[in-house]
Write an enzyme that holds these catalytic residues in place. Structure first.
Site, mmCIF file in Angstrom:
data_model
loop_
_atom_site.group_PDB
_atom_site.id
_atom_site.type_symbol
_atom_site.label_atom_id
_atom_site.label_comp_id
_atom_site.label_asym_id
_atom_site.label_seq_id
_atom_site.Cartn_x
_atom_site.Cartn_y
_atom_site.Cartn_z
ATOM 1 C CE1 TYR A 55 63.411 51.466 49.078
ATOM 2 C CE2 TYR A 55 63.670 49.301 48.101
ATOM 3 C CZ TYR A 55 62.971 50.174 48.903
ATOM 4 O OH TYR A 55 61.833 49.738 49.532
ATOM 5 C CG HIS A 113 58.502 54.326 47.483
ATOM 6 N ND1 HIS A 113 59.864 54.369 47.324
ATOM 7 C CD2 HIS A 113 58.300 53.561 48.584
ATOM 8 C CE1 HIS A 113 60.460 53.652 48.272
ATOM 9 N NE2 HIS A 113 59.522 53.164 49.056
#
Length: 281
Positions: A55, A113
């Protein structure tokens, strides 16, 4: 079916630690505006912040915690290992870098992730997370976007069950089979993009009817649906009004209402086609 939505009490994980029943997604919350949005959420009562190396905003999340009046020890920050950091040594370096960027001694929840099976390193990556947990660098460890087969491989080869699996979950993708696997293994389900495609979902009569009955917003109804399924949503919002709304408890949905919302599930319901077998992030 769970009734965790009746309160916002922290939920017990399979490692004995606790996790808030709802979190704030922070994807896209960057710079000063992002910090302000996260500080706002903390002031309203959020105690779980979800970020990731991918991110690009770990620093902003850590800075928001520092600027907030909420004690840092009361906030669980979750972050994630990206594809390029799979493998034992690379994962240990990534964990150390995330701790520095976030400005914390110990990360509250650390996830892989995506499994990235074509790399075939997610078991090594998991072993690195286990070691980091055992050495006190991380409190709880889990995964994101792992299928039943990926979970079986992890548990079979390491004997360590993830505390959390964060998956895409919303009424267009209810993930019934995946949730059943989590329940069998004692893994907590977290929902990313819990509100799906916004208006496309929130204007459906299956959502608006119970919203009217409960004097709630359609978004609140969908979040309540998650809680009654036994899933913990992580909605993203930078708007204080929506943050407050998403956090507010809502009355219980009936079984018929639950079934109607779950019935919105459809083939190809993923928002952007994120397939755990092929996505490389």
């Amino acid at each position: 079916m769970s009734d965790d939505g009746g309160s916002r009490e922290p939920l017990r994980l399979n490692d004995g630690h606790h996790l808030p029943a709802i979190g704030l997604g922070t994807f896209g919350l960057t710079g000063e505006a992002g910090i302000a949005a996260i500080v706002s959420a903390l002031g309203l009562g959020y105690r779980l912040l979800d970020t990731a190396v991918g991110y690009g905003n770990e620093w902003e999340v850590g800075e928001a915690v520092r600027r907030s009046e909420v004690p840092g020890e009361d906030v669980v920050v979750a972050t994630k290992i990206r594809a390029r950091d799979h493998g034992y040594d690379a994962t240990r370096r990534s964990i150390a870098e995330s701790r520095r960027t976030l400005g914390v001694d110990r990360i509250g929840l650390h996830l892989i992730h995506w499994p990235n099976p074509r790399l075939d390193r997610y078991v090594e990556t998991w072993q690195a997370l286990v070691a980091a947990r055992d050495e006190g660098e991380v409190r709880s460890i889990g995964v994101s976007n792992f299928t039943a087969a990926h979970l079986e491989t992890l548990v079979g080869e390491t004997g360590v069950v993830p505390a959390v699996n964060q998956v895409e979950l919303h009424p267009h993708l209810p993930q019934a089979a995946q949730r059943a696997v989590h329940e069998r293994l004692g893994i907590r389900t977290q929902s990313w993009s819990p509100l799906g495609r916004g208006r496309v979902l929130l204007e459906r009569p299956e959502v608006t009817r119970p919203a009217e009955r409960l004097s709630a917003s359609p978004a609140q109804v969908v979040l309540r649906w998650h809680h009654q399924l036994g899933a913990d949503p992580v909605p993203k919002s930078a708007d204080p009004g929506r943050q407050r709304e998403n956090l507010a408890p809502v009355g219980r949905l009936t079984e018929a209402e639950m079934d109607a919302i779950t019935g919105l599930g459809r083939r190809g319901g993923r928002l952007w086609g994120g397939d755990p077998e092929t996505t490389h992030l």
